[in-house]
Write an enzyme that holds these catalytic residues in place. Sequence first.
Site, short mmCIF file in Angstrom:
data_model
loop_
_atom_site.label_atom_id
_atom_site.label_comp_id
_atom_site.label_asym_id
_atom_site.label_seq_id
_atom_site.Cartn_x
_atom_site.Cartn_y
_atom_site.Cartn_z
N ARG A 84 -9.59 -12.54 2.11
CA ARG A 84 -10.34 -13.71 1.65
C ARG A 84 -9.49 -14.98 1.77
NH1 ARG A 84 -10.85 -10.66 -3.94
NH2 ARG A 84 -10.81 -9.04 -2.33
N LYS A 92 0.86 -1.19 0.00
CA LYS A 92 0.00 0.00 0.00
C LYS A 92 0.90 1.24 0.00
CE LYS A 92 -3.83 -2.07 2.60
NZ LYS A 92 -4.89 -1.99 1.59
#
Length: 511
Positions: free
Chosen positions: A347, A272
């Site tokens: 996930r 990020k």
Amino acid sequence: MSYPKPILISELQTALSDPSWDSVVIIAPQFDAELPDNIQTVIQQQAKFDQRIGNSVVTIVTQEIAPKRLVLAPTGQLTRYFDDVRRYFDAAKLAAVEVIKMGSVKPLLVVLSDKSETYKNATTVSYLGFSQALWQPLEAREYHGESIEPVQTIGLVGGNIDVNLAAAIESGKYVARDLCGTEPERMAPPQFAQYCVDSFANSNVKVSVVDDMAVIERDYPLMWAVARASVEVERHQPRVIRLEYIPEGEITKTLMLVGKGIVYDTGGADLKTGGHMAGMSRDKGGAAAVAGFMKSVAELAPKGVKVVAELAAVRNSIGAEAFVSDEIITGHSGVRVRIGNTDAEGRLAMADLLSRFKDEALTEVNPILFTVATLTGHAARAVGPYTALVENGVAYKMGLGENMVKQGDLIGDPCETSRSRREDYDFVQPRTKADDLLSSNNGPSAVTARGHQFPMAFLALVAGLEQHDVNSTQPMPYIHIDIAGSGVENGDWQHGKPTAAPVAALLSSFL
């Protein structure tokens, strides 16, 4: 650890003569009806020279009541089709700020509610809003002492309130806020697990923690991939936390919840950048909410409902051992997953837990499966401050999502449903014969079409739940819950208070 305990007050006039209450807070759409004459007189006199009455929070000091302090918190309009019970929640939050400023530590909350179905839980929701404003972060309490949360008791005057239920919801929300809102070292995976152990000590919820790295690598291979770069730092090593409530007597329903507990998300090798890493200590909000829900379950001890939760507490670190895009990793279900983006790690952390739950569910009574996660920026873009629900075919056919929307609206914990479509399943199909499933694309979810819907398809496929959808002989309802838009106040992931969504909605819908 404490939250303000609600006490039901049946007779307002008596309470107004009791000096042990040190403030009276009235939450109402207007202040010209349903109040004792002495309070009406005080308000009318104040209104002659104070135009804020009915428009903003006003504090009055008066000798007409024993508590001396009077706080008027207007809800604003309630009659438009888009108004809902959060008007009470918001008014109570504003009032709580004033109560603390005045030095009150034992307030009496008087809720005058609209009589419609929409506002039937106005008193409970006002209490929850008041408590939301009073909560202070765990690190702040540890540094300054518990005195920074001085309110330990709140008296409640209003209709249709079960104080035990209200207390149970707030107890769960308190735990969820603590777990979500605490910085990444104080709430690294081992500390996250220990907080859960301590929270459920001597309760009816059994806690077990997987802390053996060899076991996690073997049994949770996709989660292990996310954890790889963190394992060499002992204080960052991953944990799988299991919370289990088994009621006495016959079981008629089983709730099975998986929570995403990414205690810090750097993005991994897909790092990020541009300031987007700040606030990623809150990427454990899903696991925090599930733990909070379990705390409420422990308080309520519902009959007939078995509730099991597993939390994936892991740090998505960077380093020489970091997993990277293009890797193919075989999950617990045997499905070969090609990594599309290491910043789509949540996930993966939940996948093996969900797969194992699917296997367990085969022998459970009427199971309903959930994943709860701060999963996608797309959910925040698509539904704003609401919790996004994406159902499989079984849950959709049963109307579980729509019921959660209805119940969430009534308890001030709103949700919106999103349909799962064929395009979502197509999106994660393999591009080669080397793998069975693609975890994600390599772009930000917020600018990806159906960015919060397709992850549910991935999770259903990676866990083998597509074999238990509507046409199966053993169908299993499954709801993926994305709280990326609803998990913190005002969408401020670095500084905003955690909301503990969807603890109240889950309780109202499934217990």
